[in-house]
Write a protein that holds these residues in place. Structure first.
Motif, PDB file in Angstrom:
ATOM      1  N   MET A  74       0.836  -1.173   0.000  1.00  0.00           N
ATOM      2  CA  MET A  74       0.000   0.000   0.000  1.00  0.00           C
ATOM      3  C   MET A  74       0.890   1.248   0.000  1.00  0.00           C
ATOM      4  O   MET A  74       1.803   1.380   0.785  1.00  0.00           O
ATOM      5  CB  MET A  74      -0.905  -0.006   1.235  1.00  0.00           C
ATOM      6  CG  MET A  74      -1.764   1.233   1.289  1.00  0.00           C
ATOM      7  SD  MET A  74      -2.445   1.531   2.911  1.00  0.00           S
ATOM      8  CE  MET A  74      -4.070   0.935   2.796  1.00  0.00           C
ATOM      9  N   ALA A  75       0.631   2.159  -0.943  1.00  0.00           N
ATOM     10  CA  ALA A  75       1.429   3.373  -1.062  1.00  0.00           C
ATOM     11  C   ALA A  75       1.055   4.354   0.047  1.00  0.00           C
ATOM     12  O   ALA A  75      -0.112   4.535   0.366  1.00  0.00           O
ATOM     13  CB  ALA A  75       1.190   4.022  -2.414  1.00  0.00           C
ATOM     14  N   THR A  76       2.053   4.970   0.586  1.00  0.00           N
ATOM     15  CA  THR A  76       1.817   5.965   1.627  1.00  0.00           C
ATOM     16  C   THR A  76       1.642   7.334   0.969  1.00  0.00           C
ATOM     17  O   THR A  76       1.936   7.519  -0.218  1.00  0.00           O
ATOM     18  CB  THR A  76       3.006   6.025   2.615  1.00  0.00           C
ATOM     19  OG1 THR A  76       4.148   6.505   1.907  1.00  0.00           O
ATOM     20  CG2 THR A  76       3.289   4.662   3.226  1.00  0.00           C
ATOM     21  N   LEU A  77       1.200   8.288   1.759  1.00  0.00           N
ATOM     22  CA  LEU A  77       1.051   9.649   1.262  1.00  0.00           C
ATOM     23  C   LEU A  77       2.404  10.175   0.779  1.00  0.00           C
ATOM     24  O   LEU A  77       2.499  10.829  -0.260  1.00  0.00           O
ATOM     25  CB  LEU A  77       0.481  10.557   2.358  1.00  0.00           C
ATOM     26  CG  LEU A  77       0.253  12.009   1.983  1.00  0.00           C
ATOM     27  CD1 LEU A  77      -0.674  12.127   0.779  1.00  0.00           C
ATOM     28  CD2 LEU A  77      -0.316  12.770   3.159  1.00  0.00           C
ATOM     29  N   SER A  78       3.441   9.849   1.494  1.00  0.00           N
ATOM     30  CA  SER A  78       4.788  10.270   1.115  1.00  0.00           C
ATOM     31  C   SER A  78       5.193   9.662  -0.230  1.00  0.00           C
ATOM     32  O   SER A  78       5.782  10.340  -1.073  1.00  0.00           O
ATOM     33  CB  SER A  78       5.785   9.862   2.200  1.00  0.00           C
ATOM     34  OG  SER A  78       7.086  10.202   1.813  1.00  0.00           O
ATOM     35  N   ASP A  79       4.874   8.401  -0.437  1.00  0.00           N
ATOM     36  CA  ASP A  79       5.175   7.739  -1.719  1.00  0.00           C
ATOM     37  C   ASP A  79       4.425   8.408  -2.862  1.00  0.00           C
ATOM     38  O   ASP A  79       4.985   8.635  -3.943  1.00  0.00           O
ATOM     39  CB  ASP A  79       4.798   6.255  -1.670  1.00  0.00           C
ATOM     40  CG  ASP A  79       5.675   5.446  -0.730  1.00  0.00           C
ATOM     41  OD1 ASP A  79       6.788   5.906  -0.406  1.00  0.00           O
ATOM     42  OD2 ASP A  79       5.227   4.354  -0.318  1.00  0.00           O
ATOM     43  N   GLU A  80       3.166   8.724  -2.620  1.00  0.00           N
ATOM     44  CA  GLU A  80       2.342   9.368  -3.649  1.00  0.00           C
ATOM     45  C   GLU A  80       2.875  10.764  -3.969  1.00  0.00           C
ATOM     46  O   GLU A  80       2.956  11.157  -5.134  1.00  0.00           O
ATOM     47  CB  GLU A  80       0.877   9.444  -3.190  1.00  0.00           C
ATOM     48  CG  GLU A  80      -0.050  10.054  -4.205  1.00  0.00           C
ATOM     49  CD  GLU A  80      -0.182   9.265  -5.501  1.00  0.00           C
ATOM     50  OE1 GLU A  80      -0.650   9.859  -6.486  1.00  0.00           O
ATOM     51  OE2 GLU A  80       0.184   8.071  -5.544  1.00  0.00           O
ATOM     52  N   MET A  81       3.258  11.506  -2.945  1.00  0.00           N
ATOM     53  CA  MET A  81       3.803  12.848  -3.151  1.00  0.00           C
ATOM     54  C   MET A  81       5.112  12.779  -3.926  1.00  0.00           C
ATOM     55  O   MET A  81       5.343  13.572  -4.841  1.00  0.00           O
ATOM     56  CB  MET A  81       4.014  13.547  -1.809  1.00  0.00           C
ATOM     57  CG  MET A  81       4.511  14.967  -1.944  1.00  0.00           C
ATOM     58  SD  MET A  81       3.385  16.063  -2.823  1.00  0.00           S
ATOM     59  CE  MET A  81       2.137  16.276  -1.592  1.00  0.00           C
ATOM     60  N   THR A  82       5.951  11.829  -3.588  1.00  0.00           N
ATOM     61  CA  THR A  82       7.219  11.648  -4.293  1.00  0.00           C
ATOM     62  C   THR A  82       6.965  11.333  -5.757  1.00  0.00           C
ATOM     63  O   THR A  82       7.604  11.900  -6.651  1.00  0.00           O
ATOM     64  CB  THR A  82       8.055  10.530  -3.636  1.00  0.00           C
ATOM     65  OG1 THR A  82       8.344  10.919  -2.288  1.00  0.00           O
ATOM     66  CG2 THR A  82       9.343  10.284  -4.392  1.00  0.00           C
ATOM     67  N   ARG A  83       6.016  10.447  -6.026  1.00  0.00           N
ATOM     68  CA  ARG A  83       5.675  10.086  -7.406  1.00  0.00           C
ATOM     69  C   ARG A  83       5.174  11.312  -8.168  1.00  0.00           C
ATOM     70  O   ARG A  83       5.597  11.566  -9.307  1.00  0.00           O
ATOM     71  CB  ARG A  83       4.612   8.989  -7.434  1.00  0.00           C
ATOM     72  CG  ARG A  83       4.309   8.489  -8.851  1.00  0.00           C
ATOM     73  CD  ARG A  83       3.060   7.630  -8.907  1.00  0.00           C
ATOM     74  NE  ARG A  83       1.850   8.348  -8.590  1.00  0.00           N
ATOM     75  CZ  ARG A  83       1.226   9.220  -9.396  1.00  0.00           C
ATOM     76  NH1 ARG A  83       1.728   9.500 -10.578  1.00  0.00           N
ATOM     77  NH2 ARG A  83       0.113   9.816  -9.029  1.00  0.00           N
ATOM     78  N   LEU A  84       4.286  12.105  -7.558  1.00  0.00           N
ATOM     79  CA  LEU A  84       3.751  13.293  -8.223  1.00  0.00           C
ATOM     80  C   LEU A  84       4.844  14.321  -8.521  1.00  0.00           C
ATOM     81  O   LEU A  84       4.873  14.918  -9.596  1.00  0.00           O
ATOM     82  CB  LEU A  84       2.664  13.945  -7.360  1.00  0.00           C
ATOM     83  CG  LEU A  84       1.311  13.245  -7.348  1.00  0.00           C
ATOM     84  CD1 LEU A  84       0.386  13.888  -6.324  1.00  0.00           C
ATOM     85  CD2 LEU A  84       0.682  13.265  -8.726  1.00  0.00           C
ATOM     86  N   LEU A  85       5.748  14.501  -7.590  1.00  0.00           N
ATOM     87  CA  LEU A  85       6.831  15.456  -7.791  1.00  0.00           C
ATOM     88  C   LEU A  85       7.811  14.987  -8.863  1.00  0.00           C
ATOM     89  O   LEU A  85       8.291  15.787  -9.675  1.00  0.00           O
ATOM     90  CB  LEU A  85       7.549  15.741  -6.473  1.00  0.00           C
ATOM     91  CG  LEU A  85       6.731  16.527  -5.444  1.00  0.00           C
ATOM     92  CD1 LEU A  85       7.480  16.622  -4.125  1.00  0.00           C
ATOM     93  CD2 LEU A  85       6.359  17.900  -5.969  1.00  0.00           C
ATOM     94  N   GLU A  86       8.112  13.703  -8.869  1.00  0.00           N
ATOM     95  CA  GLU A  86       8.988  13.164  -9.908  1.00  0.00           C
ATOM     96  C   GLU A  86       8.350  13.301 -11.280  1.00  0.00           C
ATOM     97  O   GLU A  86       9.004  13.667 -12.260  1.00  0.00           O
ATOM     98  CB  GLU A  86       9.334  11.703  -9.612  1.00  0.00           C
ATOM     99  CG  GLU A  86      10.298  11.540  -8.457  1.00  0.00           C
ATOM    100  CD  GLU A  86      10.503  10.079  -8.039  1.00  0.00           C
ATOM    101  OE1 GLU A  86       9.774   9.198  -8.539  1.00  0.00           O
ATOM    102  OE2 GLU A  86      11.397   9.846  -7.214  1.00  0.00           O
ATOM    103  N   GLU A  87       7.053  13.009 -11.345  1.00  0.00           N
ATOM    104  CA  GLU A  87       6.320  13.148 -12.602  1.00  0.00           C
ATOM    105  C   GLU A  87       6.292  14.614 -13.033  1.00  0.00           C
ATOM    106  O   GLU A  87       6.478  14.926 -14.212  1.00  0.00           O
ATOM    107  CB  GLU A  87       4.898  12.620 -12.417  1.00  0.00           C
ATOM    108  CG  GLU A  87       4.063  12.638 -13.667  1.00  0.00           C
ATOM    109  CD  GLU A  87       2.680  12.087 -13.407  1.00  0.00           C
ATOM    110  OE1 GLU A  87       1.813  12.857 -12.953  1.00  0.00           O
ATOM    111  OE2 GLU A  87       2.486  10.881 -13.649  1.00  0.00           O
ATOM    112  N   ALA A  88       6.076  15.522 -12.086  1.00  0.00           N
ATOM    113  CA  ALA A  88       6.055  16.951 -12.399  1.00  0.00           C
ATOM    114  C   ALA A  88       7.410  17.395 -12.932  1.00  0.00           C
ATOM    115  O   ALA A  88       7.483  18.138 -13.915  1.00  0.00           O
ATOM    116  CB  ALA A  88       5.668  17.765 -11.165  1.00  0.00           C
ATOM    117  N   ALA A  89       8.480  16.936 -12.317  1.00  0.00           N
ATOM    118  CA  ALA A  89       9.821  17.304 -12.772  1.00  0.00           C
ATOM    119  C   ALA A  89      10.041  16.828 -14.204  1.00  0.00           C
ATOM    120  O   ALA A  89      10.591  17.564 -15.038  1.00  0.00           O
ATOM    121  CB  ALA A  89      10.874  16.718 -11.839  1.00  0.00           C
ATOM    122  N   GLU A  90       9.597  15.628 -14.507  1.00  0.00           N
ATOM    123  CA  GLU A  90       9.747  15.086 -15.856  1.00  0.00           C
ATOM    124  C   GLU A  90       8.911  15.886 -16.858  1.00  0.00           C
ATOM    125  O   GLU A  90       9.375  16.220 -17.953  1.00  0.00           O
ATOM    126  CB  GLU A  90       9.335  13.611 -15.865  1.00  0.00           C
ATOM    127  CG  GLU A  90       9.607  12.917 -17.163  1.00  0.00           C
ATOM    128  CD  GLU A  90       9.209  11.437 -17.122  1.00  0.00           C
ATOM    129  OE1 GLU A  90       9.153  10.856 -18.217  1.00  0.00           O
ATOM    130  OE2 GLU A  90       8.961  10.881 -16.028  1.00  0.00           O
TER     131      GLU A  90
END
Length: 95
Positions: free
Chosen positions: A1-17
């Motif tokens: 199960m993804a944590t809020l921190s994992d989701e935020m990290t994914r969103l930020l990495e995607e935003a950077a890309e």
């Protein structure tokens, strides 16, 4: 199960890309400044290129907001080119 921190990290990495993809894009558009249809077509072309570039990042608000800002900047640049050209019309040397 993804944590809020994992989701935020994914969103930020995607935003950077997505932001990097926008930064690397060079868009050119030719238009006739005396033809409103041509101007609108150039604006539509620029917006379509931007939309295609960020298609895989849809839903990432950071990327979408950056894309909207770039579209507005490009639109303003097109209109500024028309304004600059119109301002020079009366000052050309004719002989």
């Amino acid at each position: 199960m993804a944590t809020l921190s994992d989701e935020m990290t994914r969103l930020l990495e995607e935003a950077a890309e997505g932001l990097k993809a926008l930064e690397d894009e060079v868009i050119t558009a030719e238009f006739d400044p005396d033809d409103p249809v041509s101007v609108e077509a150039a604006i539509a072309h620029v917006e379509a290129v931007i939309d295609a570039k960020i298609a895989r990042f849809r839903g990432n608000r950071l990327v979408e907001e950056a894309a909207d800002a770039i579209k507005a900047e490009c639109r303003a640049n097109i209109f500024q080119q028309i304004t600059d050209r119109d301002a020079d019309r009366g000052t050309r040397t004719l002989h």
